[in-house]
Design an enzyme around this catalytic site. Structure first.
Site, PDB file in Angstrom:
ATOM      1  N   ASP A 187       0.855  -1.190   0.000  1.00  0.00           N
ATOM      2  CA  ASP A 187       0.000   0.000   0.000  1.00  0.00           C
ATOM      3  C   ASP A 187       0.888   1.236   0.000  1.00  0.00           C
ATOM      4  O   ASP A 187       2.065   1.162   0.371  1.00  0.00           O
ATOM      5  CB  ASP A 187      -0.921  -0.001   1.231  1.00  0.00           C
ATOM      6  CG  ASP A 187      -2.245   0.717   0.976  1.00  0.00           C
ATOM      7  OD1 ASP A 187      -2.206   1.878   0.535  1.00  0.00           O
ATOM      8  OD2 ASP A 187      -3.299   0.107   1.210  1.00  0.00           O
ATOM      9  N   ASP A 242       3.740   2.184  -4.533  1.00  0.00           N
ATOM     10  CA  ASP A 242       2.670   2.645  -5.410  1.00  0.00           C
ATOM     11  C   ASP A 242       2.590   1.670  -6.574  1.00  0.00           C
ATOM     12  O   ASP A 242       3.597   1.428  -7.249  1.00  0.00           O
ATOM     13  CB  ASP A 242       3.019   4.060  -5.910  1.00  0.00           C
ATOM     14  CG  ASP A 242       1.914   4.695  -6.728  1.00  0.00           C
ATOM     15  OD1 ASP A 242       1.083   3.967  -7.307  1.00  0.00           O
ATOM     16  OD2 ASP A 242       1.878   5.940  -6.822  1.00  0.00           O
ATOM     17  N   VAL A 243       1.414   1.092  -6.806  1.00  0.00           N
ATOM     18  CA  VAL A 243       1.306   0.090  -7.872  1.00  0.00           C
ATOM     19  C   VAL A 243       1.585   0.674  -9.248  1.00  0.00           C
ATOM     20  O   VAL A 243       1.879  -0.069 -10.194  1.00  0.00           O
ATOM     21  CB  VAL A 243      -0.084  -0.596  -7.861  1.00  0.00           C
ATOM     22  CG1 VAL A 243      -0.303  -1.362  -6.567  1.00  0.00           C
ATOM     23  CG2 VAL A 243      -1.208   0.408  -8.106  1.00  0.00           C
ATOM     24  N   TYR A 252     -12.171   6.214 -14.479  1.00  0.00           N
ATOM     25  CA  TYR A 252     -12.203   5.067 -13.564  1.00  0.00           C
ATOM     26  C   TYR A 252     -12.933   3.891 -14.211  1.00  0.00           C
ATOM     27  O   TYR A 252     -12.459   2.746 -14.171  1.00  0.00           O
ATOM     28  CB  TYR A 252     -12.896   5.484 -12.274  1.00  0.00           C
ATOM     29  CG  TYR A 252     -13.072   4.392 -11.247  1.00  0.00           C
ATOM     30  CD1 TYR A 252     -12.022   4.017 -10.408  1.00  0.00           C
ATOM     31  CD2 TYR A 252     -14.289   3.730 -11.102  1.00  0.00           C
ATOM     32  CE1 TYR A 252     -12.188   3.021  -9.458  1.00  0.00           C
ATOM     33  CE2 TYR A 252     -14.471   2.728 -10.164  1.00  0.00           C
ATOM     34  CZ  TYR A 252     -13.407   2.373  -9.342  1.00  0.00           C
ATOM     35  OH  TYR A 252     -13.575   1.380  -8.406  1.00  0.00           O
ATOM     36  N   LYS A 275     -11.442   0.207 -15.170  1.00  0.00           N
ATOM     37  CA  LYS A 275     -11.984  -1.029 -14.624  1.00  0.00           C
ATOM     38  C   LYS A 275     -12.464  -1.966 -15.731  1.00  0.00           C
ATOM     39  O   LYS A 275     -12.357  -3.196 -15.614  1.00  0.00           O
ATOM     40  CB  LYS A 275     -13.122  -0.727 -13.648  1.00  0.00           C
ATOM     41  CG  LYS A 275     -12.646  -0.063 -12.355  1.00  0.00           C
ATOM     42  CD  LYS A 275     -11.618  -0.904 -11.619  1.00  0.00           C
ATOM     43  CE  LYS A 275     -11.274  -0.346 -10.246  1.00  0.00           C
ATOM     44  NZ  LYS A 275     -10.236  -1.161  -9.555  1.00  0.00           N
ATOM     45  N   THR A 282     -17.702   1.507   2.750  1.00  0.00           N
ATOM     46  CA  THR A 282     -16.308   1.798   3.065  1.00  0.00           C
ATOM     47  C   THR A 282     -16.216   3.274   3.422  1.00  0.00           C
ATOM     48  O   THR A 282     -17.206   3.999   3.357  1.00  0.00           O
ATOM     49  CB  THR A 282     -15.370   1.501   1.883  1.00  0.00           C
ATOM     50  OG1 THR A 282     -15.638   2.443   0.825  1.00  0.00           O
ATOM     51  CG2 THR A 282     -15.562   0.080   1.356  1.00  0.00           C
ATOM     52  N   THR A 301     -17.657   5.568   0.788  1.00  0.00           N
ATOM     53  CA  THR A 301     -19.109   5.690   0.611  1.00  0.00           C
ATOM     54  C   THR A 301     -19.795   6.141   1.898  1.00  0.00           C
ATOM     55  O   THR A 301     -21.016   6.073   2.013  1.00  0.00           O
ATOM     56  CB  THR A 301     -19.718   4.342   0.167  1.00  0.00           C
ATOM     57  OG1 THR A 301     -19.416   3.334   1.144  1.00  0.00           O
ATOM     58  CG2 THR A 301     -19.152   3.918  -1.176  1.00  0.00           C
TER      59      THR A 301
END
Length: 256
Positions: A39, A54-55, A146, A150, A180, A183
């Site tokens: 993470d 960082d991915v 986004y 996805k 989460t 939200t």
């Protein structure tokens, strides 16, 4: 060694410090896996070994995955969970914002697959699960980059499933509305929550554990003949036609 369907298997969960990723890490560990998280900001509780990366940074992510594989004596599971979203009209996104959203959500998934693949092949079998989203097939206003990323994750999943079979299974999970911190504004508002839940056949907003359970299933032996799939975890929210469902509810109420 812990007992369970994933006993002794090395696993990495990206974006595993909180939210869905944290629930996935906890569930895999409960099922017996040795779990490491990656993470950009690690959880200070430190329940699982962790690496800050960082991915979108291929070298950093590869280093973290290599370190996890060394610690666990191999790697059998990768969960590509890291991601983030934003909301604004499509034409208001800057080039940098677009690049960042795609870079984390889609390119970051590819980085994870590429970095984990050598370890999974050495293991001789393995499972990759990537978190996509219902926006990949049901667009939502303001989430263009986004949603595109996805949708790319789903396509990437299917390609990887074909290329790496039969040793490695590759699947995706697409959560619907899940409670989460992202939200919380809706979940904590009684009126808004009731409106959302009224459109979900199972009658409630999902939990992170709902998603984690599906991910764990896909990583385990009961999913041994399942690959290249995108499992939608939305309580049935995508089933009704919102053009007519409210009207039909009222018409059918007289039969109850």
């Amino acid at each position: 060694m812990a007992a369970g369907p994933l006993a002794g298997r090395g696993a990495v969960v990206t974006g595993g410090a909180r939210g869905i990723g944290r629930a996935v890490a906890d569930r895999l560990a409960a099922d017996g896996a040795q779990v490491g998280i990656v993470d950009v900001e690690l959880d200070p509780r430190g329940d699982h070994p962790g690496w800050e990366a960082d991915v979108a940074d291929a070298a950093a992510l590869t280093g973290a995955i290599d370190a996890a594989a060394e610690l666990f004596g191999g790697l059998a599971i990768l969960v590509n969970n890291a991601g983030f979203g934003a909301a604004k009209p499509l034409h208001h996104y800057s080039d940098d914002e677009w690049a960042r959203l795609v870079g984390v959500n889609l390119t970051g998934t590819w980085h994870g697959i590429r970095a984990a693949l050598p370890h999974l092949r050495v293991h001789g079998r393995g499972s990759i699960v990537s978190i996509a989203g219902t926006t990949a097939s049901r667009p939502t206003r303001g989430e263009g980059p986004y949603a595109a990323a996805k949708a790319g994750v789903v396509a990437l999943t299917r390609t990887a499933a074909v290329e790496y079979a039969p040793e490695i299974r590759v699947n995706a999970v697409s959560p619907g509305y899940v409670a989460t911190r992202l939200t919380r504004a809706v979940v904590d508002d009684e009126r808004l929550r009731a409106r959302v839940e009224g459109r979900i056949p199972l009658g409630r907003i999902g939990t992170v554990d709902d998603v984690a359970g599906v991910v764990a299933f896909l990583c385990g032996p009961d999913a041994a003949y399942l690959t290249g799939q995108d499992i939608v975890v939305d309580g049935g929210a995508g089933l009704p036609s919102h053009q007519s469902d409210e009207l039909l509810k009222k018409l059918l109420a007289r039969w109850e």
